[in-house]
Design a protein around this motif. Sequence first.
Motif, PDB file in Angstrom:
ATOM      1  N   HIS A  65       0.826  -1.200   0.000  1.00 29.33           N
ATOM      2  CA  HIS A  65       0.000   0.000   0.000  1.00 29.33           C
ATOM      3  C   HIS A  65       0.862   1.252   0.000  1.00 29.33           C
ATOM      4  CE1 HIS A  65      -3.499  -2.493   0.834  1.00 29.33           C
ATOM      5  NE2 HIS A  65      -2.821  -3.061   1.805  1.00 29.33           N
ATOM      6  N   PHE A  66       0.359   2.281  -0.634  1.00 30.27           N
ATOM      7  CA  PHE A  66       1.015   3.586  -0.647  1.00 30.27           C
ATOM      8  C   PHE A  66      -0.034   4.657  -0.358  1.00 30.27           C
ATOM      9  CE2 PHE A  66       3.301   0.737  -3.437  1.00 30.27           C
ATOM     10  CZ  PHE A  66       4.628   0.917  -3.040  1.00 30.27           C
ATOM     11  N   GLU A  67       0.338   5.606   0.465  1.00 34.60           N
ATOM     12  CA  GLU A  67      -0.594   6.690   0.795  1.00 34.60           C
ATOM     13  C   GLU A  67       0.199   7.972   1.036  1.00 34.60           C
ATOM     14  OE1 GLU A  67      -1.508   5.886   5.452  1.00 34.60           O
ATOM     15  OE2 GLU A  67      -1.969   4.202   4.094  1.00 34.60           O
ATOM     16  N   PRO A  68      -0.422   9.120   0.823  1.00 34.69           N
ATOM     17  CA  PRO A  68       0.304  10.378   1.019  1.00 34.69           C
ATOM     18  C   PRO A  68       0.604  10.624   2.496  1.00 34.69           C
ATOM     19  CG  PRO A  68      -2.012  10.799   0.570  1.00 34.69           C
ATOM     20  CD  PRO A  68      -1.800   9.331   0.349  1.00 34.69           C
ATOM     21  N   LEU A  69       1.649  11.381   2.727  1.00 38.31           N
ATOM     22  CA  LEU A  69       2.008  11.767   4.088  1.00 38.31           C
ATOM     23  C   LEU A  69       1.039  12.834   4.601  1.00 38.31           C
ATOM     24  CD1 LEU A  69       4.034  11.849   6.492  1.00 38.31           C
ATOM     25  CD2 LEU A  69       5.300  13.583   5.196  1.00 38.31           C
ATOM     26  N   ASP A  70       0.510  12.632   5.814  1.00 35.56           N
ATOM     27  CA  ASP A  70      -0.356  13.621   6.449  1.00 35.56           C
ATOM     28  C   ASP A  70       0.534  14.689   7.089  1.00 35.56           C
ATOM     29  OD1 ASP A  70      -2.064  15.132   8.000  1.00 35.56           O
ATOM     30  OD2 ASP A  70      -3.029  13.439   8.988  1.00 35.56           O
ATOM     31  N   GLU A  71       0.726  15.794   6.394  1.00 34.39           N
ATOM     32  CA  GLU A  71       1.651  16.822   6.875  1.00 34.39           C
ATOM     33  C   GLU A  71       1.060  17.675   7.992  1.00 34.39           C
ATOM     34  OE1 GLU A  71       3.293  19.046   3.625  1.00 34.39           O
ATOM     35  OE2 GLU A  71       4.583  17.357   3.030  1.00 34.39           O
ATOM     36  N   THR A  72      -0.243  17.547   8.241  1.00 35.61           N
ATOM     37  CA  THR A  72      -0.837  18.255   9.381  1.00 35.61           C
ATOM     38  C   THR A  72      -0.477  17.540  10.679  1.00 35.61           C
ATOM     39  OG1 THR A  72      -2.679  19.039   8.032  1.00 35.61           O
ATOM     40  CG2 THR A  72      -2.985  19.065  10.420  1.00 35.61           C
ATOM     41  N   ALA A  73      -0.619  16.224  10.681  1.00 33.51           N
ATOM     42  CA  ALA A  73      -0.266  15.438  11.870  1.00 33.51           C
ATOM     43  C   ALA A  73       1.249  15.300  12.012  1.00 33.51           C
ATOM     44  CB  ALA A  73      -0.919  14.058  11.804  1.00 33.51           C
ATOM     45  N   PHE A  74       1.943  15.246  10.875  1.00 37.04           N
ATOM     46  CA  PHE A  74       3.387  15.013  10.887  1.00 37.04           C
ATOM     47  C   PHE A  74       4.081  16.095  10.044  1.00 37.04           C
ATOM     48  CE2 PHE A  74       1.319  10.884  11.432  1.00 37.04           C
ATOM     49  CZ  PHE A  74       1.926  10.419  12.597  1.00 37.04           C
TER      50      PHE A  74
END
Length: 401
Positions: free
Chosen positions: A307-316
């Motif tokens: 699986h691939f998913e975008p990085l959550d830049e709000t949380a991280f």
Amino acid sequence: MTDLSEIVLLGSTGSIGTQAIDIVRANPDRFRVVGIGAGGGNPALLAEQAIELGVDVVAVADAKSVEDVQLRLFAAATKAGWTSGDARIPKLIAGRRAMTELAAWPCDTVLNGINGSIGLEPTLAALKAGRQVALANKESLVAGGPLVRELAKPGQLVPVDSEHSALAQCLRSGAMERVAKLILTASGGPFRGKNREQLAEVTVDQALAHPTWAMGPVVTINSATMVNKALEVIEAHELFGVDYERLEVVVHPQSVIHSMVEFTDGSTIAQASPPDMRLPIGHALAWPDRLPGSAKPVDWTKAADWHFEPLDETAFPAVALAKAAGRAGGLMPAVYNAANEEAVAAFRDGRLPFLGIVDTIEAVLAASPEFGRPSSVADVLEAENWARACARRLVLDASER
């Protein structure tokens, strides 16, 4: 003249060092370790490694640990047959510059597995001495990238981090001018899918429970905050000369695809292998060759989903902060790294909440003066010392509220 590749291991008792020794044990016809070094916190293991490997020299960074290491060297040598001539006691060097002295020791390859920016000076010493450097100490490039790049000759610096090793392998598929993007994969750590509210009560034990990799405590916590990936973005920029707009991070929980290179024709080349650091370590030690049997390959007879998913830049937000520091240039990446080291120490000691780690980095970066481009290690130390002091003040202020 020996045909064996002679190796110096910096950080021999740590995760990278012990796995490198596993590789040496499995390939006695390829490698010989001539020197090892460590901080001195595990003198028994350091002495056992030295006698087993038959090294010429042992370096201990903590001078207070020297007597203990020396006593354990004698004990280990006696057990191995010193009195009958079957073992010998290596030279012992100690103190603040011991690892730097060891880095310039005659050998073919220096594997720098030291944790933290204290690894910069040994990296520079190894490069000056003309050694090939297998670099697991990402902080050398984060804190002192311009200094390292000025010294490193083409092919002299070989990455050990799994992501950068993967990128180096993928880049063999095409010319650098045909590279569109470098894509670093991240497991997402133990808190993938969590939002900031859910991260507010994270404990040290939870942050140390990485789902796919076995690493040291600092790197594991850095992975939980995504700071480790942030530092790797800066490292990729310094290693491969690719600007930050063409460096991306994608979350891949299975940690089988270690990184990818997208070329301008639309093709993406990926490097895949089960999560095992012995593969990139072995690849770096044997560079540019491949070392048979370093790790087990992917089992293609079994069904698997990746699986691939975008990085959550709000949380991280750590990666976005690192890119901003990298674009600012000069010593801002060094400020970022030093602030993180102080914040992680405060978190481990219970003086700072989990979210406070990256919040502290952001505040230190915002308060930082303009340090400019480093011309020496002293310049790096000045910026780091300022960042550490600033981070400590912020942590203290937060604890008093």
